[in-house]
Design a protein around this motif. Sequence first.
Motif, PDB file in Angstrom:
ATOM      1  N   VAL A  89       9.048  -3.090   5.112  1.00 29.17           N
ATOM      2  CA  VAL A  89       8.067  -4.065   4.646  1.00 29.17           C
ATOM      3  C   VAL A  89       6.971  -4.281   5.683  1.00 29.17           C
ATOM      4  O   VAL A  89       5.778  -4.313   5.355  1.00 29.17           O
ATOM      5  CB  VAL A  89       8.769  -5.403   4.311  1.00 29.17           C
ATOM      6  N   LEU A  90       7.355  -4.423   6.944  1.00 30.87           N
ATOM      7  CA  LEU A  90       6.368  -4.647   8.005  1.00 30.87           C
ATOM      8  C   LEU A  90       5.441  -3.446   8.167  1.00 30.87           C
ATOM      9  O   LEU A  90       4.224  -3.606   8.345  1.00 30.87           O
ATOM     10  CB  LEU A  90       7.081  -4.945   9.327  1.00 30.87           C
ATOM     11  N   VAL A  91       5.992  -2.233   8.107  1.00 24.39           N
ATOM     12  CA  VAL A  91       5.158  -1.033   8.228  1.00 24.39           C
ATOM     13  C   VAL A  91       4.195  -0.935   7.054  1.00 24.39           C
ATOM     14  O   VAL A  91       2.999  -0.658   7.225  1.00 24.39           O
ATOM     15  CB  VAL A  91       6.045   0.235   8.299  1.00 24.39           C
ATOM     16  N   LEU A  92       4.683  -1.186   5.833  1.00 24.52           N
ATOM     17  CA  LEU A  92       3.821  -1.129   4.656  1.00 24.52           C
ATOM     18  C   LEU A  92       2.715  -2.179   4.727  1.00 24.52           C
ATOM     19  O   LEU A  92       1.572  -1.915   4.337  1.00 24.52           O
ATOM     20  CB  LEU A  92       4.651  -1.348   3.390  1.00 24.52           C
ATOM     21  N   ALA A  93       3.045  -3.369   5.232  1.00 20.74           N
ATOM     22  CA  ALA A  93       2.066  -4.448   5.285  1.00 20.74           C
ATOM     23  C   ALA A  93       1.033  -4.236   6.385  1.00 20.74           C
ATOM     24  O   ALA A  93      -0.170  -4.400   6.160  1.00 20.74           O
ATOM     25  CB  ALA A  93       2.768  -5.788   5.475  1.00 20.74           C
ATOM     26  N   ILE A  94       1.484  -3.859   7.579  1.00 19.38           N
ATOM     27  CA  ILE A  94       0.565  -3.757   8.719  1.00 19.38           C
ATOM     28  C   ILE A  94      -0.151  -2.412   8.741  1.00 19.38           C
ATOM     29  O   ILE A  94      -1.389  -2.350   8.703  1.00 19.38           O
ATOM     30  CB  ILE A  94       1.331  -3.992  10.042  1.00 19.38           C
ATOM     31  N   VAL A  95       0.615  -1.335   8.790  1.00 16.83           N
ATOM     32  CA  VAL A  95       0.000  -0.001   8.816  1.00 16.83           C
ATOM     33  C   VAL A  95      -0.750   0.252   7.513  1.00 16.83           C
ATOM     34  O   VAL A  95      -1.844   0.821   7.508  1.00 16.83           O
ATOM     35  CB  VAL A  95       1.074   1.085   9.041  1.00 16.83           C
ATOM     36  N   LEU A 131     -10.832  -7.186   3.190  1.00 20.26           N
ATOM     37  CA  LEU A 131     -10.674  -8.366   2.333  1.00 20.26           C
ATOM     38  C   LEU A 131     -10.172  -8.019   0.930  1.00 20.26           C
ATOM     39  O   LEU A 131      -9.590  -8.868   0.242  1.00 20.26           O
ATOM     40  CB  LEU A 131     -11.982  -9.164   2.262  1.00 20.26           C
ATOM     41  N   ILE A 132     -10.383  -6.761   0.497  1.00 12.82           N
ATOM     42  CA  ILE A 132      -9.921  -6.363  -0.836  1.00 12.82           C
ATOM     43  C   ILE A 132      -8.508  -5.774  -0.779  1.00 12.82           C
ATOM     44  O   ILE A 132      -7.902  -5.504  -1.820  1.00 12.82           O
ATOM     45  CB  ILE A 132     -10.901  -5.333  -1.463  1.00 12.82           C
ATOM     46  N   SER A 133      -7.968  -5.599   0.410  1.00 12.10           N
ATOM     47  CA  SER A 133      -6.645  -4.979   0.558  1.00 12.10           C
ATOM     48  C   SER A 133      -5.472  -5.878   0.186  1.00 12.10           C
ATOM     49  O   SER A 133      -4.453  -5.375  -0.299  1.00 12.10           O
ATOM     50  CB  SER A 133      -6.459  -4.473   2.003  1.00 12.10           C
ATOM     51  N   PRO A 134      -5.530  -7.203   0.426  1.00  6.70           N
ATOM     52  CA  PRO A 134      -4.356  -8.016   0.094  1.00  6.70           C
ATOM     53  C   PRO A 134      -4.078  -8.075  -1.396  1.00  6.70           C
ATOM     54  O   PRO A 134      -5.004  -8.127  -2.213  1.00  6.70           O
ATOM     55  CB  PRO A 134      -4.711  -9.397   0.640  1.00  6.70           C
ATOM     56  N   THR A 135      -2.811  -8.050  -1.750  1.00  7.10           N
ATOM     57  CA  THR A 135      -2.403  -8.156  -3.145  1.00  7.10           C
ATOM     58  C   THR A 135      -1.947  -9.580  -3.424  1.00  7.10           C
ATOM     59  O   THR A 135      -1.613 -10.328  -2.503  1.00  7.10           O
ATOM     60  CB  THR A 135      -1.262  -7.174  -3.448  1.00  7.10           C
ATOM     61  N   VAL A 176       2.280 -10.492  -8.358  1.00 12.75           N
ATOM     62  CA  VAL A 176       3.244  -9.420  -8.111  1.00 12.75           C
ATOM     63  C   VAL A 176       4.673  -9.906  -8.345  1.00 12.75           C
ATOM     64  O   VAL A 176       5.478  -9.241  -8.986  1.00 12.75           O
ATOM     65  CB  VAL A 176       3.086  -8.878  -6.674  1.00 12.75           C
ATOM     66  N   THR A 177       4.985 -11.106  -7.832  1.00 13.44           N
ATOM     67  CA  THR A 177       6.339 -11.646  -7.984  1.00 13.44           C
ATOM     68  C   THR A 177       6.681 -11.864  -9.451  1.00 13.44           C
ATOM     69  O   THR A 177       7.784 -11.553  -9.906  1.00 13.44           O
ATOM     70  CB  THR A 177       6.480 -12.972  -7.209  1.00 13.44           C
ATOM     71  N   ARG A 178       5.731 -12.387 -10.210  1.00 20.17           N
ATOM     72  CA  ARG A 178       5.991 -12.635 -11.630  1.00 20.17           C
ATOM     73  C   ARG A 178       6.115 -11.330 -12.409  1.00 20.17           C
ATOM     74  O   ARG A 178       6.854 -11.253 -13.389  1.00 20.17           O
ATOM     75  CB  ARG A 178       4.878 -13.506 -12.208  1.00 20.17           C
ATOM     76  N   THR A 179       5.382 -10.308 -11.976  1.00 22.68           N
ATOM     77  CA  THR A 179       5.507  -9.006 -12.622  1.00 22.68           C
ATOM     78  C   THR A 179       6.890  -8.424 -12.371  1.00 22.68           C
ATOM     79  O   THR A 179       7.529  -7.873 -13.268  1.00 22.68           O
ATOM     80  CB  THR A 179       4.429  -8.033 -12.085  1.00 22.68           C
ATOM     81  N   GLY A 228       7.997  -8.405  -0.531  1.00 22.50           N
ATOM     82  CA  GLY A 228       7.802  -8.629   0.904  1.00 22.50           C
ATOM     83  C   GLY A 228       6.466  -8.111   1.390  1.00 22.50           C
ATOM     84  O   GLY A 228       5.752  -8.798   2.134  1.00 22.50           O
ATOM     85  N   GLU A 229       6.111  -6.911   0.977  1.00 22.57           N
ATOM     86  CA  GLU A 229       4.839  -6.327   1.399  1.00 22.57           C
ATOM     87  C   GLU A 229       3.667  -7.153   0.886  1.00 22.57           C
ATOM     88  O   GLU A 229       2.682  -7.370   1.591  1.00 22.57           O
ATOM     89  CB  GLU A 229       4.742  -4.887   0.894  1.00 22.57           C
ATOM     90  N   SER A 230       3.762  -7.656  -0.336  1.00 18.98           N
ATOM     91  CA  SER A 230       2.689  -8.458  -0.912  1.00 18.98           C
ATOM     92  C   SER A 230       2.500  -9.773  -0.164  1.00 18.98           C
ATOM     93  O   SER A 230       1.375 -10.224   0.048  1.00 18.98           O
ATOM     94  CB  SER A 230       2.990  -8.736  -2.388  1.00 18.98           C
ATOM     95  N   LEU A 231       3.607 -10.389   0.255  1.00 17.53           N
ATOM     96  CA  LEU A 231       3.518 -11.641   1.002  1.00 17.53           C
ATOM     97  C   LEU A 231       2.957 -11.430   2.404  1.00 17.53           C
ATOM     98  O   LEU A 231       2.167 -12.234   2.901  1.00 17.53           O
ATOM     99  CB  LEU A 231       4.905 -12.291   1.088  1.00 17.53           C
TER     100      LEU A 231
END
Length: 418
Positions: free
Chosen positions: A97-103, A138-142, A147-150, A166-169
Motif C-alpha cells: 500500500v505504501l509503495v503504491l501510494a508514494i511511488v 493534484l489530479i493523482s489522488p483518488t 472507492v470504498t463504496r465501490t 489503503g492506497e486510496s486513503l
Amino acid sequence: MSILDIIALFIFLSGAFIFINTFYLKLPSSIGLMIMALVLSIIVYCVGAFFPELHLAEHVKEYEFEEVLYQIVLTFMLFSGALNIDFRKLSSQRGSVLVLAIVGVLISTLVIGTGVYFMLDAMSIHLNYLYCLVFGALISPTDPIAVTRTIKRFNLSKDLEIKIAGESLFNDGVAVVLALTLLDIAHAGEDHTLSFFETTYIVIADIGGGIFIGLLLGYIGYRLLKYVDNDAVEVEVLITLALVLVGSQIADFIHVSAKQAAVVMGLVVGNEGKSTHVASAAGDYVFKFWKLLEETFSAMLFVLIGLEMLVLDLRLDYLAAGFFAICIVLFGRWTSVFIPIKMMSVKNHFAPNTISVLTWGALRGGLPIALSLSLTDFNGKDVIVTMTYIVVVCSVLYQGLTVPTLMRSTGSSSDANS
C-alpha cells in the motif's frame, strides 16, 4: 449577497443534493452529486442568460474562496482521510500500500505532468513545466469515499480490497503535499533560477517541517483525548478541531507544509486513538464527526465547481485540452500502478486483475477540485481548473458507471447486490 448568504446557499444545495440522491436517484454518492452539479450549472446558466440580475455565478465570483478552500477545506479533508487509516487493518499489505501510494503518486505526477506539457505545447497553450507537474500531482489522488463504496458492492478478495482502500486513503496526502511543494518551487523559480540546494531546501523544509509539527501536535492531541472521558463527545470533537486549526496556523507561521502536518496528525490520532494497548482514547463519535464533515465538504465542492465553471474564461482550446487530459491521466494512473506492482511481484503475490481494477476503479473526487480552486493566481490557472473539472466529471460519471462492468469482465468478483 453576503458571504454568509453564499455559504448558506452552498450548505442548502449540498443537503438537497444528498437528500435527492439518497432517496430518489440512489446512485453512488459521487456520481449522484456530480450529475446534480451539472444540472445546477445548466440551470444557473439559463437563468443568468434570461435574468442577468439573478446570475448566481456572478455573485459567487465576487468572493475569493481560495483562502477558505486552502486553510479549512483541504486541511480538514486531509486530516479526516488520515484519521481513518488503520495501520493494523493493512497488516501484511502495508508495504504494498505504501509503495503504491508514494511511488505511484510520484510516477503519476511525472507521467501526467510531462504528457500535459507536450499536449498543451502542441495546442499552442503555454504552461510552465512545473505547473504541469502541479496538475499531475493534484489530479493523482483518488476519492477514498467513492472507492470504498465501490468496493463494498463487490466480493473482492480481501488482499485486493485492502490494497485498493489503503492506497486510496494514503495517496490523498502524498499528492496534495507534492502538489503544494511543486507550487512553492514554481513560485520561487519565477523570481530567479533555483539551484539544486535551494530546491532541496524547499522540499525538506516543507515536508520535513510538516511531519515534525504533525508528530508533535498529534501526540499532544492523543494525550488530551486519552485524558478526556469518551462520554464527553463535544470535548473530544473540539480538541480535534482545535488541533487541526492550530496546527495549520503554526505550520503556516513557520513556513512548513500545513497539509503534511494535518496528514501526520490524523495518522497519529487515528491509530493511537484506537490503540488496543490502552482504552480507546478517541470515541467513535469523533471518527463519525470527521467522516460526516468530509462527505459534507465533498458535496459542497461539487456545488462550488458547478458554479465556478460558469465564471471561468472557458476557451474552446482549454476544453479540448481537458478532454485530451483524460487519456493522459488514465495512462498516468495505469503506469503508476503497473510499474510498482511489476517490481513488487518478484516477492509478493498480486491477483491477475489488480492492475486493471486499481486503474479503472480510481475515481477522482472533491480533493482535486478543492486543490485546483485554492491555487494562488498565476498564468495558466484557468486551464488547470478547466482540465481538472473535465477529468473529474468524466472520471466520476464514465469510470464510476462502468466499474461494475469491469469487475464482471475481469472475473474478479461478483456483484454483492445481485
